[in-house]
Design a protein around this motif. Structure first.
Motif, PDB file in Angstrom:
ATOM      1  N   MET A   1      48.651  56.494  54.162  1.00 30.44           N
ATOM      2  CA  MET A   1      47.238  55.992  53.367  1.00 30.44           C
ATOM      3  C   MET A   1      47.315  54.369  53.102  1.00 30.44           C
ATOM      4  O   MET A   1      48.629  53.862  52.797  1.00 30.44           O
ATOM      5  CB  MET A   1      47.098  56.516  51.937  1.00 30.44           C
ATOM      6  N   SER A   2      46.359  53.555  53.618  1.00 34.86           N
ATOM      7  CA  SER A   2      46.499  51.861  53.402  1.00 34.86           C
ATOM      8  C   SER A   2      46.687  51.603  51.910  1.00 34.86           C
ATOM      9  O   SER A   2      46.079  52.562  51.166  1.00 34.86           O
ATOM     10  CB  SER A   2      45.426  51.507  53.996  1.00 34.86           C
ATOM     11  N   SER A   3      47.266  50.460  51.450  1.00 34.69           N
ATOM     12  CA  SER A   3      47.099  50.036  50.148  1.00 34.69           C
ATOM     13  C   SER A   3      45.779  49.732  49.462  1.00 34.69           C
ATOM     14  O   SER A   3      45.670  50.068  48.370  1.00 34.69           O
ATOM     15  CB  SER A   3      47.820  48.730  50.095  1.00 34.69           C
ATOM     16  N   GLY A   4      44.642  49.567  50.569  1.00 34.12           N
ATOM     17  CA  GLY A   4      43.299  49.297  50.025  1.00 34.12           C
ATOM     18  C   GLY A   4      42.867  50.577  49.608  1.00 34.12           C
ATOM     19  O   GLY A   4      42.092  50.777  48.697  1.00 34.12           O
ATOM     20  N   ALA A   5      43.322  51.715  50.415  1.00 35.98           N
ATOM     21  CA  ALA A   5      42.653  53.000  50.232  1.00 35.98           C
ATOM     22  C   ALA A   5      43.223  53.723  48.806  1.00 35.98           C
ATOM     23  O   ALA A   5      42.672  53.877  47.934  1.00 35.98           O
ATOM     24  CB  ALA A   5      42.888  54.039  51.139  1.00 35.98           C
ATOM     25  N   ARG A   6      44.555  53.429  48.790  1.00 36.75           N
ATOM     26  CA  ARG A   6      45.301  53.596  47.405  1.00 36.75           C
ATOM     27  C   ARG A   6      44.779  53.075  46.269  1.00 36.75           C
ATOM     28  O   ARG A   6      44.404  53.516  45.038  1.00 36.75           O
ATOM     29  CB  ARG A   6      46.790  53.165  47.454  1.00 36.75           C
ATOM     30  N   ARG A   7      44.446  51.671  46.302  1.00 35.15           N
ATOM     31  CA  ARG A   7      43.880  50.786  45.299  1.00 35.15           C
ATOM     32  C   ARG A   7      42.456  51.345  44.624  1.00 35.15           C
ATOM     33  O   ARG A   7      42.166  51.547  43.704  1.00 35.15           O
ATOM     34  CB  ARG A   7      43.594  49.328  45.744  1.00 35.15           C
ATOM     35  N   LEU A  29      34.622  28.908  37.050  1.00 37.42           N
ATOM     36  CA  LEU A  29      36.109  28.576  37.021  1.00 37.42           C
ATOM     37  C   LEU A  29      36.691  27.992  38.432  1.00 37.42           C
ATOM     38  O   LEU A  29      36.439  28.738  39.562  1.00 37.42           O
ATOM     39  CB  LEU A  29      37.123  29.583  36.588  1.00 37.42           C
ATOM     40  N   ASP A  30      37.474  27.081  38.422  1.00 39.85           N
ATOM     41  CA  ASP A  30      37.893  26.542  39.713  1.00 39.85           C
ATOM     42  C   ASP A  30      39.326  27.022  40.020  1.00 39.85           C
ATOM     43  O   ASP A  30      40.182  26.508  39.565  1.00 39.85           O
ATOM     44  CB  ASP A  30      37.738  24.940  39.939  1.00 39.85           C
ATOM     45  N   LEU A  31      39.512  28.458  40.380  1.00 37.90           N
ATOM     46  CA  LEU A  31      40.915  29.079  40.497  1.00 37.90           C
ATOM     47  C   LEU A  31      41.488  28.484  41.862  1.00 37.90           C
ATOM     48  O   LEU A  31      41.208  28.482  42.940  1.00 37.90           O
ATOM     49  CB  LEU A  31      40.730  30.453  40.846  1.00 37.90           C
ATOM     50  N   HIS A  32      42.871  27.896  41.488  1.00 34.40           N
ATOM     51  CA  HIS A  32      43.843  27.477  42.727  1.00 34.40           C
ATOM     52  C   HIS A  32      44.911  28.603  42.748  1.00 34.40           C
ATOM     53  O   HIS A  32      45.777  28.616  41.677  1.00 34.40           O
ATOM     54  CB  HIS A  32      44.208  26.156  42.617  1.00 34.40           C
ATOM     55  N   PHE A  33      45.210  29.105  43.711  1.00 31.61           N
ATOM     56  CA  PHE A  33      46.391  30.014  43.813  1.00 31.61           C
ATOM     57  C   PHE A  33      47.324  29.636  44.840  1.00 31.61           C
ATOM     58  O   PHE A  33      46.966  29.163  46.095  1.00 31.61           O
ATOM     59  CB  PHE A  33      46.022  31.449  44.446  1.00 31.61           C
ATOM     60  N   THR A  34      48.596  29.561  44.572  1.00 30.55           N
ATOM     61  CA  THR A  34      49.530  29.162  45.743  1.00 30.55           C
ATOM     62  C   THR A  34      50.606  30.021  45.307  1.00 30.55           C
ATOM     63  O   THR A  34      50.874  30.815  44.468  1.00 30.55           O
ATOM     64  CB  THR A  34      50.190  27.725  45.273  1.00 30.55           C
ATOM     65  N   GLY A  35      51.437  30.435  46.514  1.00 27.33           N
ATOM     66  CA  GLY A  35      52.460  31.541  46.468  1.00 27.33           C
ATOM     67  C   GLY A  35      52.044  32.707  46.676  1.00 27.33           C
ATOM     68  O   GLY A  35      53.037  33.792  46.086  1.00 27.33           O
ATOM     69  N   VAL A  36      50.824  33.258  46.730  1.00 26.76           N
ATOM     70  CA  VAL A  36      50.407  34.581  46.891  1.00 26.76           C
ATOM     71  C   VAL A  36      51.389  35.446  47.848  1.00 26.76           C
ATOM     72  O   VAL A  36      51.439  36.553  47.731  1.00 26.76           O
ATOM     73  CB  VAL A  36      48.801  34.604  47.159  1.00 26.76           C
ATOM     74  N   GLN A  37      51.704  34.714  48.938  1.00 25.70           N
ATOM     75  CA  GLN A  37      52.527  35.390  50.013  1.00 25.70           C
ATOM     76  C   GLN A  37      53.845  35.892  49.130  1.00 25.70           C
ATOM     77  O   GLN A  37      54.437  36.683  50.047  1.00 25.70           O
ATOM     78  CB  GLN A  37      52.609  34.536  51.080  1.00 25.70           C
ATOM     79  N   ASP A  56      44.918  34.504  29.825  1.00 18.74           N
ATOM     80  CA  ASP A  56      45.704  34.186  31.158  1.00 18.74           C
ATOM     81  C   ASP A  56      46.251  35.373  32.145  1.00 18.74           C
ATOM     82  O   ASP A  56      46.612  35.081  33.364  1.00 18.74           O
ATOM     83  CB  ASP A  56      46.981  33.051  30.915  1.00 18.74           C
ATOM     84  N   PHE A  57      45.811  36.556  31.435  1.00 17.08           N
ATOM     85  CA  PHE A  57      46.284  37.771  32.505  1.00 17.08           C
ATOM     86  C   PHE A  57      45.172  37.738  33.587  1.00 17.08           C
ATOM     87  O   PHE A  57      45.552  38.600  34.455  1.00 17.08           O
ATOM     88  CB  PHE A  57      46.381  38.926  31.195  1.00 17.08           C
ATOM     89  N   ILE A  58      43.846  37.351  33.405  1.00 22.37           N
ATOM     90  CA  ILE A  58      43.001  37.492  34.278  1.00 22.37           C
ATOM     91  C   ILE A  58      43.255  36.983  35.750  1.00 22.37           C
ATOM     92  O   ILE A  58      43.338  37.362  36.583  1.00 22.37           O
ATOM     93  CB  ILE A  58      41.496  37.029  33.536  1.00 22.37           C
ATOM     94  N   PRO A  59      43.460  35.422  35.510  1.00 16.86           N
ATOM     95  CA  PRO A  59      43.964  34.741  36.900  1.00 16.86           C
ATOM     96  C   PRO A  59      45.063  35.483  37.278  1.00 16.86           C
ATOM     97  O   PRO A  59      45.472  35.443  38.703  1.00 16.86           O
ATOM     98  CB  PRO A  59      43.977  33.359  36.360  1.00 16.86           C
ATOM     99  N   ALA A  60      46.307  35.743  36.475  1.00 20.13           N
ATOM    100  CA  ALA A  60      47.526  36.411  37.160  1.00 20.13           C
ATOM    101  C   ALA A  60      47.249  37.557  37.856  1.00 20.13           C
ATOM    102  O   ALA A  60      47.725  37.411  39.111  1.00 20.13           O
ATOM    103  CB  ALA A  60      48.535  36.587  36.014  1.00 20.13           C
ATOM    104  N   GLN A  65      45.702  40.750  43.101  1.00 16.06           N
ATOM    105  CA  GLN A  65      44.776  41.407  43.876  1.00 16.06           C
ATOM    106  C   GLN A  65      44.604  40.800  45.179  1.00 16.06           C
ATOM    107  O   GLN A  65      44.297  41.572  46.113  1.00 16.06           O
ATOM    108  CB  GLN A  65      43.417  41.402  43.107  1.00 16.06           C
ATOM    109  N   ARG A  66      44.438  39.408  45.368  1.00 14.60           N
ATOM    110  CA  ARG A  66      44.564  38.864  46.600  1.00 14.60           C
ATOM    111  C   ARG A  66      45.575  39.256  47.455  1.00 14.60           C
ATOM    112  O   ARG A  66      45.532  39.264  48.796  1.00 14.60           O
ATOM    113  CB  ARG A  66      44.277  37.385  46.419  1.00 14.60           C
TER     114      ARG A  66
END
Length: 275
Positions: A1-7, A29-37, A56-60, A65-66
């Motif tokens: 089962m894919s991770s998307g399906a599990r989620r 909000l202007d969210l900037h994400f780095t290092g998601v990989q 701060d838990f929300i952007p984290a 999620q990305r």
């Protein structure tokens, strides 16, 4: 089962994701994400996040999620006194932490990690009023070592401008920039003392914090959300420690009064029954 399906098998969590993304868009909000990989695609991991504000838990979590994953947070057990929060905790694999029974939360977090979940921990335990890193507790390192999973250090900067201790709340359409950086995962050396590995984690996150602050943009002098080191009006770490010690004392006294009140309320039915 894919991770998307599990989620998507978690309808309550999925609803919260939709609400969080909608809230971010509404606030502009202007969210900037780095290092998601750097977030592992599969398997358990301890996500260690600095703690500067109430949201701060929300952007984290949105950054995780990305990466196609979900975050299981450790939160204060007091939220279980509220019916809706109790429902959400019980349906999102969140781990409530009762400070008088910390071993229970530790075992629950280990179970989540061994089941392949990402567990988010605030190593500082409480919000830093100075917005600098406080001293770290060793729990994150110990659970990563015991579960045999990596640690992913993470820095959130800017969310404290929305809502934090000692600052004005700004949860409307603020268009504030919020930067989130996920560092390279690393494995805890189980042969080392937890305190030494905790210092290594803190040093890593402190270097990341400085880099994120440099990339964030101007930090206007005198602003409440700007650390004293950068010319802001936030208390210095020693000043914050005094404020936090007083706050901890008042909270402990409040908890003691609450426990005493509950004890009296429990005893009253027995007293009436003996009459």
């Amino acid at each position: 089962m894919s991770s998307g399906a599990r989620r998507h098998r978690e309808p309550v969590y999925r609803t919260l994701e939709i609400i969080a993304n909608t809230l971010v868009r509404a606030q502009g909000l202007d969210l900037h994400f780095t290092g998601v990989q750097n977030i592992p695609e599969t398997g358990g991991a301890v996500l260690c996040v600095n703690h500067t504000g109430y949201v701060d838990f929300i952007p984290a979590a949105l950054g995780v999620q990305r990466a196609g994953r979900r975050t299981r947070f450790l939160i204060k057990s007091e939220v279980m006194d509220v019916a809706i929060m109790r429902f959400l905790v019980n349906h999102t694999m969140t781990v409530p932490v009762d400070r008088s029974r910390g071993a229970d939360a530790y075992r629950a977090a280990l179970g989540r990690l061994r089941d392949g979940h990402i567990v988010a921990v605030y190593p500082e335990a409480t919000i830093s009023r100075s917005f600098e890193l406080k001293e770290f507790k060793s729990g994150a390192v110990r659970m990563a070592a015991e579960a045999g999973v990596p640690i992913v250090p993470a820095i959130v900067w800017g969310a404290h401008r929305q809502w934090t201790k000692g600052g004005a709340r700004n949860m409307g359409r603020s268009r504030l920039p919020v930067h989130v950086r996920y560092g390279l995962p690393f494995t805890v050396d189980a042969a080392e003392e937890p305190e030494r590995e905790t210092l290594r984690l803190r040093d890593t996150m402190n270097s990341m914090l400085l880099e994120v602050q440099d990339a964030y943009g101007p930090h206007p002098a005198g602003e409440f959300w700007v650390p004293s080191r950068l010319g802001g009006s936030a208390p210095t770490p020693p000043e914050a420690a005094v404020i936090e010690a007083d706050e901890a004392l008042r909270k402990a006294e409040a908890r003691a009064r609450k426990a005493a009140r509950r004890q009296r309320e429990t005893a009253q039915p027995r007293d009436r029954g003996n009459r």
